[in-house]
Design a protein around this motif. Sequence first.
Motif, mmCIF file in Angstrom:
data_model
loop_
_atom_site.group_PDB
_atom_site.id
_atom_site.type_symbol
_atom_site.label_atom_id
_atom_site.label_comp_id
_atom_site.label_asym_id
_atom_site.label_seq_id
_atom_site.Cartn_x
_atom_site.Cartn_y
_atom_site.Cartn_z
ATOM 1 N N LEU A 150 0.573 -36.159 -6.149
ATOM 2 C CA LEU A 150 -0.226 -36.312 -7.362
ATOM 3 C C LEU A 150 0.438 -35.561 -8.505
ATOM 4 C CD1 LEU A 150 -2.951 -37.240 -8.674
ATOM 5 C CD2 LEU A 150 -3.845 -35.008 -7.997
ATOM 6 N N LEU A 151 0.712 -36.272 -9.604
ATOM 7 C CA LEU A 151 1.310 -35.644 -10.774
ATOM 8 C C LEU A 151 0.246 -35.198 -11.765
ATOM 9 C CD1 LEU A 151 4.332 -38.053 -11.366
ATOM 10 C CD2 LEU A 151 4.314 -35.846 -10.171
ATOM 11 N N SER A 152 -0.731 -36.062 -12.009
ATOM 12 C CA SER A 152 -1.850 -35.707 -12.891
ATOM 13 C C SER A 152 -3.040 -36.562 -12.500
ATOM 14 C CB SER A 152 -1.487 -35.936 -14.363
ATOM 15 O OG SER A 152 -1.300 -37.317 -14.623
ATOM 16 N N GLU A 153 -4.218 -36.101 -12.925
ATOM 17 C CA GLU A 153 -5.444 -36.804 -12.548
ATOM 18 C C GLU A 153 -6.377 -36.841 -13.754
ATOM 19 O OE1 GLU A 153 -8.389 -36.767 -8.744
ATOM 20 O OE2 GLU A 153 -7.794 -34.825 -9.504
ATOM 21 N N GLU A 154 -6.863 -38.014 -14.062
ATOM 22 C CA GLU A 154 -7.835 -38.182 -15.132
ATOM 23 C C GLU A 154 -9.150 -38.577 -14.486
ATOM 24 O OE1 GLU A 154 -7.005 -37.386 -18.193
ATOM 25 O OE2 GLU A 154 -4.981 -37.024 -17.465
ATOM 26 N N LYS A 155 -10.212 -37.905 -14.862
ATOM 27 C CA LYS A 155 -11.516 -38.212 -14.309
ATOM 28 C C LYS A 155 -12.238 -39.185 -15.230
ATOM 29 C CE LYS A 155 -12.026 -33.997 -11.756
ATOM 30 N NZ LYS A 155 -12.859 -32.872 -11.426
ATOM 31 N N ARG A 156 -12.861 -40.171 -14.633
ATOM 32 C CA ARG A 156 -13.643 -41.125 -15.400
ATOM 33 C C ARG A 156 -14.984 -40.515 -15.733
ATOM 34 N NH1 ARG A 156 -13.552 -46.495 -11.892
ATOM 35 N NH2 ARG A 156 -15.462 -45.460 -11.355
ATOM 36 N N THR B 104 -1.285 -31.620 -4.537
ATOM 37 C CA THR B 104 -2.142 -32.599 -3.877
ATOM 38 C C THR B 104 -1.273 -33.795 -3.517
ATOM 39 O OG1 THR B 104 -4.110 -31.916 -5.089
ATOM 40 C CG2 THR B 104 -4.146 -34.119 -4.123
ATOM 41 N N VAL B 105 -1.381 -34.240 -2.277
ATOM 42 C CA VAL B 105 -0.578 -35.349 -1.785
ATOM 43 C C VAL B 105 -1.506 -36.373 -1.149
ATOM 44 C CG1 VAL B 105 1.302 -36.050 -0.248
ATOM 45 C CG2 VAL B 105 1.353 -33.796 -1.330
ATOM 46 N N PHE B 106 -1.274 -37.639 -1.489
ATOM 47 C CA PHE B 106 -1.994 -38.731 -0.835
ATOM 48 C C PHE B 106 -1.099 -39.276 0.268
ATOM 49 C CE2 PHE B 106 -3.806 -38.571 -5.073
ATOM 50 C CZ PHE B 106 -5.146 -38.540 -4.782
ATOM 51 N N LEU B 107 -1.642 -39.350 1.458
ATOM 52 C CA LEU B 107 -0.886 -39.868 2.592
ATOM 53 C C LEU B 107 -1.463 -41.196 3.043
ATOM 54 C CD1 LEU B 107 -0.431 -36.777 4.948
ATOM 55 C CD2 LEU B 107 1.254 -37.794 3.425
#
Length: 151
Positions: free
Chosen positions: A141-147, A67-70
């Motif tokens: 994106l390296l990792s994602e934490e959901k609130r 996943t990449v943010f542009l």
Amino acid sequence: MIDLDDIDRKLLATLSEDATQNAGALGRKFGLSQPATWRRIKRLQDAGILARRRLDLDKEKLGFGVTVFLGVKLATKGRVSLEDFERAVTAIPEVQTAEHVLGLYDYRLRVTARDIADFERVLRRRIMTLPGVGDVEANVLLSEEKRPGPL
């Protein structure tokens, strides 16, 4: 805007964790009858607070590991309308979200790809050829934490 009581907030929090729960099960959890719970859910839907229920897919298990943010800055805002760019970018299936933002960039895109080579293909052949695209900055994106909770 409607007034939300504690039960409404608990319903929203519970549904945000698992939207498949039915009104009967939710009612038992909060001490309400099934019809009373259904009316509350319907009221939240009618007010637009519960806009939709959707699945949370595991992208990696489906073969999309990157996943990449542009950040996209349009080069020619006057010659290309924002609507033209938005229409073109939302037609790209790998673009999960396109957000019009204020700041250094005009748009923030969330792009999902199978791997870095696949992302490069999407970037070169699809995104960089969009009308008006100027500068682009990529952040992987390296990792994602959901609130927890809906808010």
